[in-house]
Motif scaffolding. Structure first.
Motif, PDB file in Angstrom:
ATOM      1  N   THR A 156       0.848  -1.192   0.000  1.00 46.72           N
ATOM      2  CA  THR A 156       0.000   0.000   0.000  1.00 46.72           C
ATOM      3  C   THR A 156       0.887   1.246   0.000  1.00 46.72           C
ATOM      4  O   THR A 156       1.687   1.406   0.909  1.00 46.72           O
ATOM      5  N   PRO A 157       0.742   2.100  -0.974  1.00 44.72           N
ATOM      6  CA  PRO A 157       1.571   3.308  -0.977  1.00 44.72           C
ATOM      7  C   PRO A 157       1.240   4.198   0.229  1.00 44.72           C
ATOM      8  O   PRO A 157       0.102   4.229   0.690  1.00 44.72           O
ATOM      9  N   GLN A 158       2.261   4.841   0.734  1.00 39.90           N
ATOM     10  CA  GLN A 158       2.047   5.706   1.897  1.00 39.90           C
ATOM     11  C   GLN A 158       1.763   7.131   1.461  1.00 39.90           C
ATOM     12  O   GLN A 158       2.344   7.616   0.513  1.00 39.90           O
ATOM     13  N   ARG A 159       0.872   7.767   2.190  1.00 40.97           N
ATOM     14  CA  ARG A 159       0.624   9.192   1.992  1.00 40.97           C
ATOM     15  C   ARG A 159       0.797   9.857   3.335  1.00 40.97           C
ATOM     16  O   ARG A 159       0.158   9.464   4.297  1.00 40.97           O
ATOM     17  N   ASN A 160       1.670  10.836   3.365  1.00 44.78           N
ATOM     18  CA  ASN A 160       1.932  11.486   4.636  1.00 44.78           C
ATOM     19  C   ASN A 160       1.989  12.981   4.428  1.00 44.78           C
ATOM     20  O   ASN A 160       2.631  13.458   3.509  1.00 44.78           O
ATOM     21  N   TYR A 211      -0.475  20.178   6.067  1.00 46.90           N
ATOM     22  CA  TYR A 211      -1.465  20.320   4.994  1.00 46.90           C
ATOM     23  C   TYR A 211      -2.474  19.195   5.166  1.00 46.90           C
ATOM     24  O   TYR A 211      -2.113  18.091   5.575  1.00 46.90           O
ATOM     25  N   ASP A 212      -3.727  19.475   4.851  1.00 51.11           N
ATOM     26  CA  ASP A 212      -4.803  18.519   5.053  1.00 51.11           C
ATOM     27  C   ASP A 212      -4.571  17.220   4.259  1.00 51.11           C
ATOM     28  O   ASP A 212      -4.438  17.240   3.034  1.00 51.11           O
ATOM     29  N   GLY A 213      -4.516  16.092   4.960  1.00 51.65           N
ATOM     30  CA  GLY A 213      -4.232  14.812   4.320  1.00 51.65           C
ATOM     31  C   GLY A 213      -5.300  14.391   3.320  1.00 51.65           C
ATOM     32  O   GLY A 213      -4.993  13.794   2.286  1.00 51.65           O
ATOM     33  N   LYS A 214      -6.558  14.725   3.612  1.00 49.51           N
ATOM     34  CA  LYS A 214      -7.647  14.345   2.700  1.00 49.51           C
ATOM     35  C   LYS A 214      -7.532  15.129   1.402  1.00 49.51           C
ATOM     36  O   LYS A 214      -7.776  14.621   0.322  1.00 49.51           O
ATOM     37  N   ARG A 215      -7.137  16.384   1.559  1.00 48.89           N
ATOM     38  CA  ARG A 215      -6.975  17.224   0.373  1.00 48.89           C
ATOM     39  C   ARG A 215      -5.807  16.716  -0.483  1.00 48.89           C
ATOM     40  O   ARG A 215      -5.869  16.760  -1.711  1.00 48.89           O
ATOM     41  N   LEU A 216      -4.783  16.215   0.184  1.00 50.34           N
ATOM     42  CA  LEU A 216      -3.646  15.657  -0.548  1.00 50.34           C
ATOM     43  C   LEU A 216      -4.105  14.479  -1.407  1.00 50.34           C
ATOM     44  O   LEU A 216      -3.750  14.368  -2.575  1.00 50.34           O
ATOM     45  N   ASN A 217      -4.934  13.609  -0.827  1.00 45.63           N
ATOM     46  CA  ASN A 217      -5.467  12.478  -1.592  1.00 45.63           C
ATOM     47  C   ASN A 217      -6.246  12.951  -2.804  1.00 45.63           C
ATOM     48  O   ASN A 217      -6.161  12.369  -3.875  1.00 45.63           O
ATOM     49  N   MET A 218      -6.991  14.037  -2.620  1.00 44.58           N
ATOM     50  CA  MET A 218      -7.768  14.588  -3.726  1.00 44.58           C
ATOM     51  C   MET A 218      -6.838  15.082  -4.843  1.00 44.58           C
ATOM     52  O   MET A 218      -7.057  14.794  -6.013  1.00 44.58           O
ATOM     53  N   VAL A 267       3.871   9.209  -1.264  1.00 49.56           N
ATOM     54  CA  VAL A 267       3.919  10.672  -1.384  1.00 49.56           C
ATOM     55  C   VAL A 267       3.996  11.302   0.003  1.00 49.56           C
ATOM     56  O   VAL A 267       3.186  10.999   0.874  1.00 49.56           O
ATOM     57  N   PHE A 268       5.003  12.124   0.198  1.00 45.20           N
ATOM     58  CA  PHE A 268       5.145  12.849   1.463  1.00 45.20           C
ATOM     59  C   PHE A 268       5.095  14.338   1.157  1.00 45.20           C
ATOM     60  O   PHE A 268       5.750  14.795   0.224  1.00 45.20           O
ATOM     61  N   VAL A 269       4.295  15.052   1.936  1.00 44.45           N
ATOM     62  CA  VAL A 269       4.186  16.498   1.723  1.00 44.45           C
ATOM     63  C   VAL A 269       4.490  17.196   3.034  1.00 44.45           C
ATOM     64  O   VAL A 269       4.115  16.727   4.108  1.00 44.45           O
ATOM     65  N   ASN A 270       5.189  18.289   2.955  1.00 39.70           N
ATOM     66  CA  ASN A 270       5.560  19.015   4.166  1.00 39.70           C
ATOM     67  C   ASN A 270       5.527  20.507   3.895  1.00 39.70           C
ATOM     68  O   ASN A 270       5.841  20.963   2.808  1.00 39.70           O
TER      69      ASN A 270
END
Ligand code: TYD
Ligand code: MG
Length: 455
Positions: A321-325, A329-336, A354-357
């Motif tokens: 399962t790919p990780q999203r972190n 920033y809003d994690g749900k918005r990142l998925n969108m 995908v990691f966002v900071n």
């Protein structure tokens, strides 16, 4: 012996009842009543500081007869706090400031107390000893010869000190440690907070002395004590930030005398809190060469334009399962955003971690940074850096359209001030008439922008 009796209080709204009830009649919450011992045989707070013989004869008055004009505000040296309060302290106002332990509430208010010159400030602490406070004060580079310390928790004794000292400003650290002699329950209980807070408010309103109250917060981040406390005071400030980062943000969540849009930014240093008057400069890391996965967003915090650095790291998923972190920033918005990139731009994000900071430990809710987040994700995915003189502003819609944002002029002029050369924004944003010193790239769709940036 004094007769004792107990009363039940609602943890949510502070309403009281002689008997335990399952549902609060005042606020409708269930299971919020707790028992507390109360007895009212002792001296009450008001009699300790109130001068005898003063009878206030208030009567209804026509609204047109009320004197208007700019209300006087006590100027404060700390520009960040001043702006958050709406331009200085309103006499007789009560400000409640909440925040996690160790965030710097005591430091901030001690610093404010020490910045006043020629004003008698009374700093009441129920948490620390005089020596501890003095040690802290020695680290802070301000000195007020008229700053008094009082380590006391009883409002009756505090009231006597008010009468004796006639302070111009009062700081209470913290409201949860105060207790009123007329109530038997422990400090920090609902009935105590309710009583002591209303004592402090009564003192502030009747003498015109501003009072700052420090409040603890509960595990879920709300101010401890009844919600009523927030209704009672004039201003509620939230001091937040990550304890491991040096930046602290002061926000107002309620302000009877100003807007709640303003924020104050501080940096915790060894010599107390330093005001950060130009946050953009520190939030954007100094770098010579452009790096992939980094882009700059022109955002707003309150009324203040702010340029922040958004960072992304995209790498092939090694686990099933790919990780999203996402940090800041809003994690749900990142998925969108990732779904839009997959569907509209054909990028295979489903196979990538995908990691966002957001740099500096900031938390941003402005959807106007979407464009910058997407740009940094694609930059990292393609391993192509974005020129560090480019910045982005725009909200992303579900079909990949770039939507207009508010206060575009301020964002653009801040970017221009900081030496940016190009700004990507929505085609639908109305641009200011004034001359703009940087190149404007108007884009309507995400594909268009990626075409310009990455070919
Ligand atoms: P404090 O004001 O005690 O927090 P609060 O009242 O919100 O619980 O601040 C605590 C932290 O601030 C503490 O961990 C040490 C740090 N600090 C500095 O880094 N520099 C300073 O000059 C001072 C006074 C505190
Ligand atoms: Mg403290």
């Amino acid at each position: 012996m004094a007769k004792t009796h107990s009363t039940f209080f609602c943890k949510n709204c502070g309403a009281s009842s002689a008997k335990w009830v399952g549902k609060c009649a005042a606020c409708g919450e269930w299971n919020t009543y707790v028992e507390e011992v109360v007895h009212k045989e002792k001296e009450d707070f008001k009699s300790t500081w109130k001068k005898e013989g003063i009878v206030t004869s208030r009567k209804p008055i026509l609204i047109n007869e009320v004197q208007n004009g700019n209300e006087y505000r006590i100027p404060i040296q700390d520009q960040e706090l001043s702006r958050v309060l709406g331009g200085g302290i309103v006499p007789g106002s009560v400000v409640l400031i909440g925040g996690e332990p160790g965030i710097g509430k005591s430091t901030l208010l001690l610093q404010v107390a020490l910045q006043f010159r020629g004003m008698k400030v009374l700093y009441i602490s129920g948490e620390e000893s005089e020596t501890q406070i003095k040690m802290r004060a020695d680290r802070i580079p301000f000195a007020n010869p008229d700053c008094f310390l009082f380590t006391e928790t009883s409002t009756q004794r505090i009231g006597k000190a008010f009468k004796e000292l006639q302070p111009d400003l009062v700081v209470v650290d913290s409201i949860q440690t105060l207790q009123s002699d007329i109530i038997d329950s422990t400090p920090g209980s609902i009935s105590q907070i309710k009583e002591t807070a209303s004592d402090m408010i009564r003192f502030a309103k009747e003498t015109g002395t501003p009072v700052f109250l420090i409040g603890h917060i509960t595990k879920d981040g709300t101010l401890a004590g009844p919600k009523l406390l927030e209704h009672m005071v004039d201003t509620v400030l939230q001091f937040e930030g990550d304890r491991h980062h040096v930046y602290r943000i002061l926000r107002s969540t309620k302000n009877r005398f100003g807007s709640t849009n303003e924020i104050g930014i501080y940096e915790m240093q060894s010599g107390g809190l330093r005001e950060v008057s130009n946050p953009s400069e520190i939030l954007i890391s100094q770098r010579d060469e452009a790096l992939s996965g980094v882009s700059i967003a022109a955002t707003l915090e309150g009324m203040r334009p702010l340029l922040i650095e958004t960072q992304a790291l995209v790498s092939a998923a090694v686990y099933g399962t790919p990780q999203r972190n996402s940090n800041g920033y809003d994690g749900k918005r990142l998925n969108m955003l990732l779904a839009i990139l997959e569907k509209k731009c054909g990028l295979r994000m489903g196979m990538q971690d995908v990691f966002v900071n957001i740099a500096g430990g900031l938390r941003v809710e402005d959807p106007g940074i979407d464009l910058s987040i997407v740009a940094s994700i694609v930059s990292s995915y393609e391993n192509v850096p974005i020129d560090n003189k480019i910045c982005f502003v725009g909200e992303l819609g579900l079909s990949g359209e770039i939507r207009a944002v508010s206060r575009i002029e301020q964002r653009i002029s801040e970017a221009e001030k900081l030496g940016f050369k190009t700004v990507y924004l929505s085609k639908f944003n109305k641009l200011p008439k004034a001359k703009i010193g940087l190149k404007i790239m108007e884009v309507a769709k995400l594909e268009e922008m990626l075409q310009f940036l990455f070919g």
